[in-house]
Design a protein around this motif. Structure first.
Motif, short mmCIF file in Angstrom:
data_model
loop_
_atom_site.label_atom_id
_atom_site.label_comp_id
_atom_site.label_asym_id
_atom_site.label_seq_id
_atom_site.Cartn_x
_atom_site.Cartn_y
_atom_site.Cartn_z
N LYS A 229 6.81 4.45 0.11
CA LYS A 229 6.85 5.75 -0.58
C LYS A 229 6.55 5.60 -2.07
N THR A 230 5.99 6.64 -2.65
CA THR A 230 5.77 6.66 -4.09
C THR A 230 7.03 7.17 -4.78
N CYS A 231 7.07 7.02 -6.11
CA CYS A 231 8.30 7.38 -6.82
C CYS A 231 8.52 8.90 -6.93
N SER A 232 7.58 9.70 -6.48
CA SER A 232 7.79 11.15 -6.60
C SER A 232 8.27 11.77 -5.28
N GLU A 233 8.21 11.00 -4.20
CA GLU A 233 8.53 11.57 -2.88
C GLU A 233 10.02 11.51 -2.58
N ILE A 234 10.51 12.53 -1.86
CA ILE A 234 11.91 12.52 -1.42
C ILE A 234 11.93 12.19 0.07
#
Length: 227
Positions: free
Chosen positions: A15-20
């Motif tokens: 996951k990227t750092c913006s995804e929840i």
């Protein structure tokens, strides 16, 4: 979203750092839904697709998230996470080097629900939970240090909180004392590796997540490879 491992029962994504991982009050589409849509499209499935959440990563953190594709796998994985049978290794970039290059540290964390933050204490406090982690400095650049972290317990914001207590806040983590934010709004904490016995086949699954596409991360990874 990048799929790093998949079979009939589980899927692991980077996951990227913006995804929840799961839905929250922001109303943003969670990773669990994105994975469902990806599976539905890939396998051309009619109707609902099963995607069970087995654990979470803080939103500003990047790296590996394991989902179950069957209810059988979900039940077993939930139990495995409870009993710490899933080994998780994290990488964290910090500005200050800890006094010791390798250590096991223990704190007592008290969670503040209102601030969505935990505070670390050296001694037990009311409502505190014991937090233990092992860290090792594995690379250093001119201004930053890369730590490899092995979690012994799974507490709210544990790595962020314990490293801040050591005087080594994670790069970009304003909540825990970093001086400035990262350009992408995330923090330099990456769930690098997951290792577990497959809930159905009983074979070892060991996966590593590529680091974020960022110059500092990539130079740190290169330094580890050279050491």
């Amino acid at each position: 979203m990048q799929v790093v491992y998949e079979d009939n029962h589980v899927i692991v994504v980077n996951k990227t750092c913006s995804e929840i991982v799961q839905g929250d009050k922001t109303g943003d589409k969670p990773l669990s839904e994105i994975v469902k849509e990806w599976l539905k499209e890939k396998y051309n499935k009619p109707g609902n697709v099963f995607c069970g959440v087995t654990h979470r990563l803080d939103r500003p953190t990047s790296g590996l998230v394991l989902f179950a594709k069957t209810s059988k796998a979900l039940t077993r994985l939930n139990e495995m996470f409870k009993t710490h049978e899933v080994k998780k290794t994290y990488w964290a970039i910090v500005k200050n080097c800890p006094k010791e290059t390798e250590a096991v540290i223990t704190h007592y964390l008290v969670r503040n629900e209102k601030q969505n933050k935990s505070v670390a204490y050296d001694t037990e406090k009311k409502d505190s939970k014991k937090a233990i982690l092992h860290y090792k400095v594995i690379a250093r650049s001119d201004n930053y240090f890369l730590l490899e972290i092995d979690l012994k317990t799974g507490r709210h914001h544990q790595i962020r909180c314990q490293l801040a207590k050591l005087g080594c806040p994670i790069k970009g983590d304003l909540k825990y004392g970093a001086e400035r934010s990262n350009p992408d709004g995330g923090i330099s904490l990456h769930a690098r590796r997951l290792s577990f016995i497959h809930p159905v086949s009983k074979e070892l699954v060991d996966v590593t997540a590529p680091v974020p596409e960022d110059r500092l991360w990539q130079s740190m990874e290169k330094l580890v490879g050279e050491s």
